[in-house]
Motif scaffolding. Structure first.
Motif, PDB file in Angstrom:
ATOM      1  N   TRP A  78       2.465   1.746  -3.371  1.00 21.61           N
ATOM      2  CA  TRP A  78       1.409   2.116  -4.332  1.00 21.61           C
ATOM      3  C   TRP A  78       1.076   3.602  -4.217  1.00 21.61           C
ATOM      4  CZ3 TRP A  78      -4.087   2.811  -3.158  1.00 21.61           C
ATOM      5  CH2 TRP A  78      -4.953   2.720  -4.261  1.00 21.61           C
ATOM      6  N   ARG A  79       0.932   4.074  -2.991  1.00 24.28           N
ATOM      7  CA  ARG A  79       0.605   5.490  -2.769  1.00 24.28           C
ATOM      8  C   ARG A  79       1.740   6.406  -3.211  1.00 24.28           C
ATOM      9  NH1 ARG A  79      -1.621   8.833  -2.208  1.00 24.28           N
ATOM     10  NH2 ARG A  79      -1.876   9.740  -0.153  1.00 24.28           N
TER      11      ARG A  79
ATOM     12  N   ALA B 297      -2.868  -5.582   3.866  1.00 26.33           N
ATOM     13  CA  ALA B 297      -3.219  -4.863   5.082  1.00 26.33           C
ATOM     14  C   ALA B 297      -3.360  -5.794   6.281  1.00 26.33           C
ATOM     15  CB  ALA B 297      -4.520  -4.086   4.885  1.00 26.33           C
TER      16      ALA B 297
ATOM     17  N   ALA C  90      -8.201  -0.575   2.754  1.00 23.00           N
ATOM     18  CA  ALA C  90      -6.945  -1.133   3.229  1.00 23.00           C
ATOM     19  C   ALA C  90      -6.528  -0.522   4.554  1.00 23.00           C
ATOM     20  CB  ALA C  90      -5.852  -0.927   2.174  1.00 23.00           C
ATOM     21  N   ARG C  91      -6.725   0.759   4.720  1.00 17.40           N
ATOM     22  CA  ARG C  91      -6.300   1.410   5.962  1.00 17.40           C
ATOM     23  C   ARG C  91      -7.180   0.986   7.144  1.00 17.40           C
ATOM     24  NH1 ARG C  91      -1.999   4.096   5.069  1.00 17.40           N
ATOM     25  NH2 ARG C  91      -1.614   5.304   3.171  1.00 17.40           N
TER      26      ARG C  91
ATOM     27  N   LEU D 150       0.825  -1.211   0.000  1.00 14.85           N
ATOM     28  CA  LEU D 150       0.000   0.000   0.000  1.00 14.85           C
ATOM     29  C   LEU D 150       0.859   1.260   0.000  1.00 14.85           C
ATOM     30  CD1 LEU D 150      -2.763   1.428   0.229  1.00 14.85           C
ATOM     31  CD2 LEU D 150      -2.517   1.248   2.724  1.00 14.85           C
TER      32      LEU D 150
ATOM     33  N   MET E 135      -4.348  -4.982  -1.958  1.00 12.80           N
ATOM     34  CA  MET E 135      -4.124  -4.038  -0.868  1.00 12.80           C
ATOM     35  C   MET E 135      -4.768  -4.527   0.426  1.00 12.80           C
ATOM     36  SD  MET E 135      -2.196  -1.902  -2.265  1.00 12.80           S
ATOM     37  CE  MET E 135      -1.748  -1.685  -3.986  1.00 12.80           C
TER      38      MET E 135
ATOM     39  N   GLU F  30      -7.896   2.442  -1.053  1.00 12.85           N
ATOM     40  CA  GLU F  30      -7.022   2.866   0.041  1.00 12.85           C
ATOM     41  C   GLU F  30      -7.773   2.916   1.365  1.00 12.85           C
ATOM     42  OE1 GLU F  30      -4.007   6.444   1.436  1.00 12.85           O
ATOM     43  OE2 GLU F  30      -5.032   6.586  -0.501  1.00 12.85           O
TER      44      GLU F  30
END
Length: 252
Positions: free
Chosen positions: A150-151, A194, A238-239, A147, A190, A235
């Motif tokens: 990716w960001r 995670a 995933a977070r 992740l 993702m 995102e």
């Protein structure tokens, strides 16, 4: 079914012509004694255009259903999955020799890992291949690492979601592929990263075919507004998952 790897392929009519090549790459796989693969092909729709390309092989299960794009087709295909591991194979791609055995070894040798990926090469129309120079080193991938890469790299993952090999129980726990018009495999990757560590194999495991009819070559795939919305929810999910305790594989 123990000692079975289920390979899941979503296919729509334009990509069906490539199924024989995918099947050939499966038939060339060599697995440890006692192991075999099952190929679940799920058409995204109910046309007459796909079935003629489905191989005559007792290990192949073909199904159809209402069109809803790749995420829904793959997830519906899970209803026929018999394996303890699930391998993704897009209809227009091909596995390299030994790919399944390397994936299997990664997770059987490391029971604390939930998923595995490998190097992919783009297969161009002229038969040449092109690699990605951002691959991580071979070995375990920490939770959250995919992740963050990716960001930081314009939403390009450091490992290719089309090479995914995952424990079935973990895939089911996450609900299969994300209900998105595209990037559903990235969303799953993702989410997996995670909650669990993964593995990357540096040896090439997939030939990713580039051709005009593939979904990712269509203009809608790069529409800025849709792309931003897809990645925002990928995102966010995933977070939220990363804030949980993570996944543990019961080896009892």
């Amino acid at each position: 079914m123990p000692n079975t790897i289920t390979v899941i392929t979503a296919v729509h009519a334009p990509g069906a012509v490539h199924l024989p090549d995918a099947h050939k790459s499966l038939r060339e796989q060599e697995l440890p004694d006692g192991w075999d693969w099952q190929w679940v092909i799920q058409e995204d729709g109910e046309s007459d255009a796909v079935r003629p390309y489905v191989p005559d092989d007792v290990r192949v299960s073909f199904g159809q259903g209402r069109a809803g794009r790749a995420a829904m087709a793959r997830t519906m295909g899970l209803s026929r999955a018999e394996g303890v591991y699930i391998k993704v194979l897009d209809a227009d791609d091909m596995l390299t020799p030994g790919a399944l055995a390397r994936d299997l070894r990664a997770l059987t040798d490391h029971p604390d890992l939930g998923w595995a990926t490998s190097r992919a090469l783009d297969l161009l129309p002229d038969g040449s291949t092109v690699g990605f120079e951002g691959d991580p080193p071979q070995g375990p991938i920490a939770r959250g690492a995919v992740l963050e890469f990716w960001r930081a790299n314009d939403y390009r993952a450091q490992v290719h979601p089309a090479t995914l090999f995952v424990r079935r129980e973990l895939l089911l726990a996450l609900g299969g592929w994300m209900a998105l018009p595209a990037s559903e495999d990235t969303g799953l990757l993702m989410a997996l990263n995670a909650v669990s560590r993964g593995w990357f194999t540096a040896e090439t495991g997939l030939l990713y075919r580039k051709w005009p009819g593939q979904v990712t070559s269509q203009s809608a795939h790069t529409d800025a507004a849709e792309r931003a919305a897809r990645f925002a929810v990928v995102e966010a999910r995933a977070r939220v998952l990363a804030a949980m305790d993570g996944w543990r594989y019961d080896t009892r």
